[in-house]
Scaffold this motif. Structure first.
Motif, PDB file in Angstrom:
ATOM      1  N   HIS A 159     -46.455 -20.174 -22.006  1.00 56.68           N
ATOM      2  CA  HIS A 159     -47.720 -19.931 -21.315  1.00 56.68           C
ATOM      3  C   HIS A 159     -47.597 -20.316 -19.831  1.00 56.68           C
ATOM      4  O   HIS A 159     -48.078 -19.594 -18.947  1.00 56.68           O
ATOM      5  N   LEU A 162     -45.571 -17.538 -18.056  1.00 59.40           N
ATOM      6  CA  LEU A 162     -46.259 -16.253 -17.934  1.00 59.40           C
ATOM      7  C   LEU A 162     -47.443 -16.316 -16.983  1.00 59.40           C
ATOM      8  O   LEU A 162     -47.737 -15.341 -16.280  1.00 59.40           O
ATOM      9  N   TYR A 345     -47.426 -11.118 -26.819  1.00 62.74           N
ATOM     10  CA  TYR A 345     -47.001 -10.696 -25.492  1.00 62.74           C
ATOM     11  C   TYR A 345     -45.949  -9.596 -25.600  1.00 62.74           C
ATOM     12  O   TYR A 345     -45.053  -9.656 -26.443  1.00 62.74           O
ATOM     13  N   GLU A 364     -51.600  -8.040 -21.946  1.00 61.70           N
ATOM     14  CA  GLU A 364     -50.697  -9.197 -21.912  1.00 61.70           C
ATOM     15  C   GLU A 364     -49.232  -8.771 -21.927  1.00 61.70           C
ATOM     16  O   GLU A 364     -48.439  -9.202 -22.747  1.00 61.70           O
ATOM     17  N   SER A 365     -48.908  -7.892 -20.997  1.00 62.65           N
ATOM     18  CA  SER A 365     -47.543  -7.379 -20.881  1.00 62.65           C
ATOM     19  C   SER A 365     -46.943  -7.801 -19.543  1.00 62.65           C
ATOM     20  O   SER A 365     -47.654  -7.946 -18.541  1.00 62.65           O
TER      21      SER A 365
END
Length: 389
Positions: A159, A162, A345, A364-365
């Protein structure tokens, strides 16, 4: 023990619950299991305690004429309470004798190390309820920076990477230039023995592979000795064609192995940490179902085993899977992108020129992009995923 250095200690040291009475550290040869065990002894007991603690390797010739259980009983009778047993898979019947010692001596703590192929719930004794097992992998990029360049950075969550990647990138770039060091790591940084000399680094990797196939698979998975050459040929085919999208008929013919036997061998090589097997839906995978894609376990191995120049795209993807699969569920994406992580993801892996076409419209890419120093929109530097452990 006086020669053991504590200058660099793997992060796994602090993940293990050392209060447990029976611990197993599994892993591929060369990743540093013995070093970790001896460092633990020096950390806790120093270098001169000859009463409470003992390190023993079970491939020692002593155990060709002495029973392990008798040895443990004698050690306990002399006041020993902490026993570190290395290379346990090289001693026939180790599991039943360790089980007996565990049950008999309730004040004895035993730490074991062995091949990644060791199975705690099979064999002569089921140790799965008694033993807490940990798997040791090669160095992460973060650990490599600490070990080889004396630059310490803390572990990060997926997390963090990202959604807060730029603050991490700023910290790293303020201390080092990550891109040239990442290039080093991709070639010769996964196995800690790179410090013993770069000249023989790939030869050492080849020796690990040969020992795993010639010794450990026949011993621990009953691989027919007559098929050792075929398994080596299979690995050679995969090394030259990774990532291998499986055509079972073609691969079976090339390796000279039946389809069912081929699937068994692929599974064994995955368990031995020589291959990474990817499936499009990991939770519905059935025994002997063919994987959707196959990669070598780490990019250093690809450099060592490939008969041609390793493909850049393959190296990137091999690194990405290797770093994430130890703590996360990595699947071969059903979309146009490369991978799905934790069913949540979507991540496309590529070079600096990689655009967002493959992930367009996907929630969420992200793109894990090589040759980047900072996060740029959905592009996250590939090297940053090497800070997960």
């Amino acid at each position: 023990m006086q020669s053991v250095s504590l200058e660099f200690v793997r992060s796994l040291m602090y993940d293990i619950d050392w209060d447990e009475r029976l611990i197993m550290i599994k892993g591929q040869k060369g990743v540093g299991k013995t070093t970790l065990m001896t460092q633990r002894i020096v950390q806790v007991f120093g270098t001169t305690d000859t009463k409470n603690v003992l390190y023993v390797t079970l491939d020692n010739i002593y155990f060709s004429t002495h029973r392990l259980l008798d040895f443990i009983e004698q050690f306990h009778a002399m006041g020993g309470r902490f026993l570190f047993l290395d290379e346990v898979h090289k001693y026939s019947g180790w599991s039943i004798e360790v089980k007996n010692a565990y049950d008999e001596f309730t004040d004895l703590h035993i730490v074991l190390s062995g091949s990644s192929l060791v199975n705690l719930n099979s064999g002569e004794a089921d140790l799965s309820r008694r033993c807490i097992a940990y798997t040791m992998h090669g160095l992460s990029f973060r650990e490599y920076l600490c070990m080889n360049h004396h630059k310490e950075f803390k572990r990060r969550t997926l997390h963090d990477i990202l959604f807060d990647g730029n603050s991490i990138c700023a910290e790293v770039n303020a201390n080092i230039r990550p891109l040239p060091l990442f290039a080093e790591y991709m070639k010769q940084g996964y196995y800690p023995f790179f410090r013993e000399g770069q000249h023989n680094y790939y030869t050492r990797i080849e020796n690990i592979v040969n020992t795993t196939i010639e010794v450990e698979l026949p011993q621990l998975r009953n691989l027919d000795i007559g098929n050792v050459r075929k398994v080596k040929a299979l690995l050679g085919i995969l090394a030259s064609g990774v990532p291998y999208t499986l055509d079972m008929v073609k691969l079976s013919a090339m390796a000279g192995i039946s389809r069912t036997t081929l699937l068994h061998y692929l599974q064994y090589l995955g368990e031995a940490q020589l291959l990474q097997l990817l499936y499009s839906d990991i939770y519905s995978v059935k025994r002997l179902q063919k994987p959707d894609k196959i990669y070598l376990e780490n990019p250093n191995m690809l450099h060592a085993l490939s008969t041609t120049q390793a493909n850049e795209g393959t190296l990137r993807e091999s690194f990405f899977i290797n770093q994430l699969s130890q703590q996360h569920v990595v699947e071969y994406s059903k979309s146009s992108a490369d991978f799905t992580i934790d069913h949540q993801y979507t991540i496309e892996v590529g070079g600096r020129s990689k655009d967002g076409k493959q992930i367009a419209g996907i929630k969420e890419s992200f793109i894990a992009a090589d040759s980047e120093e900072y996060v740029l929109g959905q592009k996250i530097p590939l090297w940053l995923f090497g800070f997960l452990y």
